[in-house]
Design a protein around this motif. Sequence first.
Motif, mmCIF file in Angstrom:
data_model
loop_
_atom_site.group_PDB
_atom_site.id
_atom_site.type_symbol
_atom_site.label_atom_id
_atom_site.label_comp_id
_atom_site.label_asym_id
_atom_site.label_seq_id
_atom_site.Cartn_x
_atom_site.Cartn_y
_atom_site.Cartn_z
ATOM 1 N N SER A 1 -10.863 -3.503 3.371
ATOM 2 C CA SER A 1 -11.101 -2.958 4.709
ATOM 3 C C SER A 1 -10.935 -4.030 5.773
ATOM 4 O O SER A 1 -10.432 -3.770 6.871
ATOM 5 C CB SER A 1 -12.504 -2.347 4.787
ATOM 6 O OG SER A 1 -12.626 -1.241 3.922
ATOM 7 N N TRP A 2 -11.356 -5.256 5.455
ATOM 8 C CA TRP A 2 -11.225 -6.369 6.392
ATOM 9 C C TRP A 2 -9.752 -6.703 6.628
ATOM 10 O O TRP A 2 -9.336 -6.977 7.755
ATOM 11 C CB TRP A 2 -11.975 -7.571 5.841
ATOM 12 C CG TRP A 2 -11.931 -8.772 6.735
ATOM 13 C CD1 TRP A 2 -12.474 -8.904 7.973
ATOM 14 C CD2 TRP A 2 -11.299 -10.021 6.441
ATOM 15 N NE1 TRP A 2 -12.222 -10.165 8.480
ATOM 16 C CE2 TRP A 2 -11.511 -10.864 7.564
ATOM 17 C CE3 TRP A 2 -10.597 -10.510 5.338
ATOM 18 C CZ2 TRP A 2 -11.029 -12.168 7.606
ATOM 19 C CZ3 TRP A 2 -10.119 -11.815 5.385
ATOM 20 C CH2 TRP A 2 -10.327 -12.622 6.509
ATOM 21 N N LYS B 1 -7.288 3.616 0.846
ATOM 22 C CA LYS B 1 -7.863 2.309 0.518
ATOM 23 C C LYS B 1 -8.491 2.302 -0.877
ATOM 24 O O LYS B 1 -8.417 1.293 -1.588
ATOM 25 C CB LYS B 1 -8.891 1.909 1.580
ATOM 26 C CG LYS B 1 -8.258 1.381 2.857
ATOM 27 C CD LYS B 1 -9.284 0.836 3.835
ATOM 28 C CE LYS B 1 -9.910 1.924 4.648
ATOM 29 N NZ LYS B 1 -10.765 1.402 5.741
ATOM 30 N N VAL B 2 -9.088 3.407 -1.266
ATOM 31 C CA VAL B 2 -9.671 3.503 -2.609
ATOM 32 C C VAL B 2 -8.582 3.337 -3.663
ATOM 33 O O VAL B 2 -8.758 2.611 -4.658
ATOM 34 C CB VAL B 2 -10.402 4.846 -2.793
ATOM 35 C CG1 VAL B 2 -10.738 5.079 -4.266
ATOM 36 C CG2 VAL B 2 -11.679 4.876 -1.959
ATOM 37 N N GLN B 3 -7.439 3.978 -3.455
ATOM 38 C CA GLN B 3 -6.338 3.892 -4.417
ATOM 39 C C GLN B 3 -5.750 2.486 -4.462
ATOM 40 O O GLN B 3 -5.453 1.958 -5.537
ATOM 41 C CB GLN B 3 -5.258 4.915 -4.063
ATOM 42 C CG GLN B 3 -5.707 6.355 -4.234
ATOM 43 C CD GLN B 3 -4.691 7.360 -3.721
ATOM 44 O OE1 GLN B 3 -3.787 7.030 -2.973
ATOM 45 N NE2 GLN B 3 -4.851 8.615 -4.134
ATOM 46 N N VAL B 4 -5.601 1.862 -3.307
ATOM 47 C CA VAL B 4 -5.016 0.522 -3.245
ATOM 48 C C VAL B 4 -5.963 -0.513 -3.834
ATOM 49 O O VAL B 4 -5.547 -1.401 -4.590
ATOM 50 C CB VAL B 4 -4.640 0.158 -1.797
ATOM 51 C CG1 VAL B 4 -4.162 -1.286 -1.704
ATOM 52 C CG2 VAL B 4 -3.551 1.097 -1.277
ATOM 53 N N ALA C 1 0.798 -1.233 0.000
ATOM 54 C CA ALA C 1 0.000 0.000 0.000
ATOM 55 C C ALA C 1 0.830 1.283 0.000
ATOM 56 O O ALA C 1 0.535 2.202 -0.773
ATOM 57 C CB ALA C 1 -0.974 -0.008 1.178
ATOM 58 N N PRO C 2 1.871 1.422 0.856
ATOM 59 C CA PRO C 2 2.631 2.683 0.837
ATOM 60 C C PRO C 2 3.279 2.978 -0.516
ATOM 61 O O PRO C 2 3.358 4.142 -0.926
ATOM 62 C CB PRO C 2 3.689 2.464 1.925
ATOM 63 C CG PRO C 2 3.042 1.517 2.872
ATOM 64 C CD PRO C 2 2.284 0.571 1.988
ATOM 65 N N ASP D 1 -7.338 -4.260 -7.887
ATOM 66 C CA ASP D 1 -8.621 -4.788 -8.354
ATOM 67 C C ASP D 1 -9.267 -5.647 -7.269
ATOM 68 O O ASP D 1 -9.667 -6.795 -7.491
ATOM 69 C CB ASP D 1 -8.439 -5.602 -9.640
ATOM 70 C CG ASP D 1 -9.773 -5.941 -10.305
ATOM 71 O OD1 ASP D 1 -10.751 -5.222 -10.048
ATOM 72 O OD2 ASP D 1 -9.819 -6.928 -11.060
ATOM 73 N N MET D 2 -9.361 -5.086 -6.086
ATOM 74 C CA MET D 2 -9.918 -5.773 -4.921
ATOM 75 C C MET D 2 -11.093 -4.968 -4.394
ATOM 76 O O MET D 2 -11.072 -3.739 -4.421
ATOM 77 C CB MET D 2 -8.841 -5.910 -3.834
ATOM 78 C CG MET D 2 -9.310 -6.575 -2.558
ATOM 79 S SD MET D 2 -8.013 -6.633 -1.290
ATOM 80 C CE MET D 2 -6.915 -7.825 -2.038
ATOM 81 N N SER D 3 -12.109 -5.658 -3.915
ATOM 82 C CA SER D 3 -13.287 -4.963 -3.404
ATOM 83 C C SER D 3 -12.937 -4.140 -2.168
ATOM 84 O O SER D 3 -12.053 -4.499 -1.391
ATOM 85 C CB SER D 3 -14.388 -5.955 -3.064
ATOM 86 O OG SER D 3 -14.072 -6.669 -1.888
ATOM 87 N N ASP D 4 -13.656 -3.042 -1.980
ATOM 88 C CA ASP D 4 -13.424 -2.176 -0.824
ATOM 89 C C ASP D 4 -13.674 -2.917 0.485
ATOM 90 O O ASP D 4 -12.942 -2.739 1.457
ATOM 91 C CB ASP D 4 -14.326 -0.940 -0.904
ATOM 92 C CG ASP D 4 -13.973 -0.046 -2.077
ATOM 93 O OD1 ASP D 4 -12.840 -0.151 -2.578
ATOM 94 O OD2 ASP D 4 -14.829 0.760 -2.483
ATOM 95 N N ASP D 5 -14.711 -3.758 0.508
ATOM 96 C CA ASP D 5 -15.040 -4.489 1.728
ATOM 97 C C ASP D 5 -13.918 -5.440 2.127
ATOM 98 O O ASP D 5 -13.553 -5.516 3.304
ATOM 99 C CB ASP D 5 -16.341 -5.271 1.550
ATOM 100 C CG ASP D 5 -17.558 -4.367 1.457
ATOM 101 O OD1 ASP D 5 -17.427 -3.179 1.838
ATOM 102 O OD2 ASP D 5 -18.614 -4.828 1.004
#
Length: 322
Positions: free
Chosen positions: A262-263, A247-250, A37-38, A255-259
């Motif tokens: 977040s988990w 999280k939106v950018q990552v 992510a960073p 190509d992973m769902s936001d839910d």
Amino acid sequence: MIAIAFIGFRTWQQLRPPVSEPLSSLAIAVSLTPLSAPIIVAKEQGLFKKHGIAMTLKPVHGGVKSFQTLMSGEVDLATTSETVVMFNSFERDDFNVLTSFVESDNDVKLWSIDREISGSLAHALDNARVGIVASSASEYFFDSLLQLHDIPRERVEKVGYPPEALPKALLDEKVDVIAIWEPYGYQLLKQSNQPVHSLDSKGLHSLSFLLVSDRLLVNKQHQDMQRVVSALDDAVNFIHQHPERAKVQVSAYLDMSDDKLSWLWQDYLFRLSLNDSLLLRLKNQARWAQEAGLVEGSTPSFRHILNPGPLVEATQKVSLLE
């Protein structure tokens, strides 16, 4: 008079337009995992460019492939786990670890479809074919489970696969169990038409994701390495201050769902560090690899491959600016 003249010169320096310098072009192999992510945020937020780096991201599957891409000369930097660093340290010392940028104690998990692995693990793994990524956090995690539950290595058959192939190997019944990091567990859940079992192993294995560079490059382009680390420091701060935007950018990049992201996100500790805790984990994993007969030779000098210079300079510079 000299002091006044000096102050006047500094004031003039601050008022004159900044001189634009050409960006240094670098490339980094980025493992396709939320642990990166960073790196992703630094690219998407223009933080590399802010610090004078034109950074190209080369997506790869897993830290083993990322490290191999670095050593083949295709990129200048790579993201990888401390287990990959440990294994390669037995064979070479021409690379440096510049910083750790995220930690997790719940990223690598054990998965199965036909075998219930949340009960008696010894029974579930009896004569099991277990898919692992050799010489990676996957293999270390699985062997740690065997040791914790007093399961002899001879009771299981380890089968090596690239990380991206493990979910399919389980679905095709080529293996009975897999040990893999995210987001491949998530992919398995999406692809399986049957209930998927996972073992609650939070806290068993702490994984650090590291920024690694060629040793010669660090010596030749030390300032560039400091700028890269500074960009990562800014990215970590952005993640802490704007977690939803990060999280939106990552999620878009992976190509992973936001839910799902977040988990997973709640298990990540984003920070830059290069300390004795990492050194201890490298030594412990080296002892495991030696006892398991996975490596040859004496324990490497891990302190020799940790290069805190760019991190110290980047964080000191931030402190001075604040």
